[in-house]
Design a protein around this motif. Structure first.
Motif: not given
Length: 148
Positions: A19-30
């Motif tokens: 989740f933290l890995f995915f959330k970090d990527a989401l923060v960079k794209t949205t």
């Protein structure tokens, strides 16, 4: 679909590191607010008691009620008609992919092997995601994965 500060993305993922890995990527794209639930029962309870999110990422392998069971419930209750659901899973099983397509998931994204690939997949996904969750997606556009 453009996700801004007022948008809300819900991620159903039981593994905290994933989740933290995915959330970090989401923060960079949205710029959306991102929330997490850890199992299928928690997901359905969350959806019953909170305002609708703008997008749901659903892992198939979550405990208590699987991602496929949750997707089927959301399809049967027509929740899926108003909120796009993207399957985010390690499963490459054709039966899983076909079942998710038939139960109305917007896209099926196979978890990538690297952070850079995840950013690329999310950018591709957000470029293809329309404002209307009921918009028909052709089967050949449904699967989003790393290039071979």
């Amino acid at each position: 679909m453009i996700f801004n500060k007022k948008s809300h993305i819900l991620v159903a993922e039981d593994d905290e590191d994933d989740f933290l890995f995915f959330k970090d990527a989401l923060v960079k794209t949205t710029r959306a607010t991102i929330s997490n639930v850890r199992n299928g029962v928690q997901l359905l309870e969350y959806l019953d008691t909170n305002p609708k999110p703008d997008l749901i990422f659903l892992d198939l392998n979550i405990p208590r009620k699987s991602g496929k069971q949750c997707l089927k419930t959301l399809w049967e209750t027509h929740y899926i008609d108003s909120v796009p659901i993207v399957i985010y899973s390690t499963s490459r099983n054709e039966e899983d992919i076909e079942e998710c397509y038939n139960f109305g998931a917007r896209f099926y994204m196979i978890k990538p092997t690297s952070y850079g690939s995840l950013l690329n997949l999310l950018n591709r996904l957000f470029g293809q995601l329309s404002h209307d969750p009921r918009e028909f997606i052709r089967r050949e556009e449904f699967l989003i994965r790393e290039a071979k």
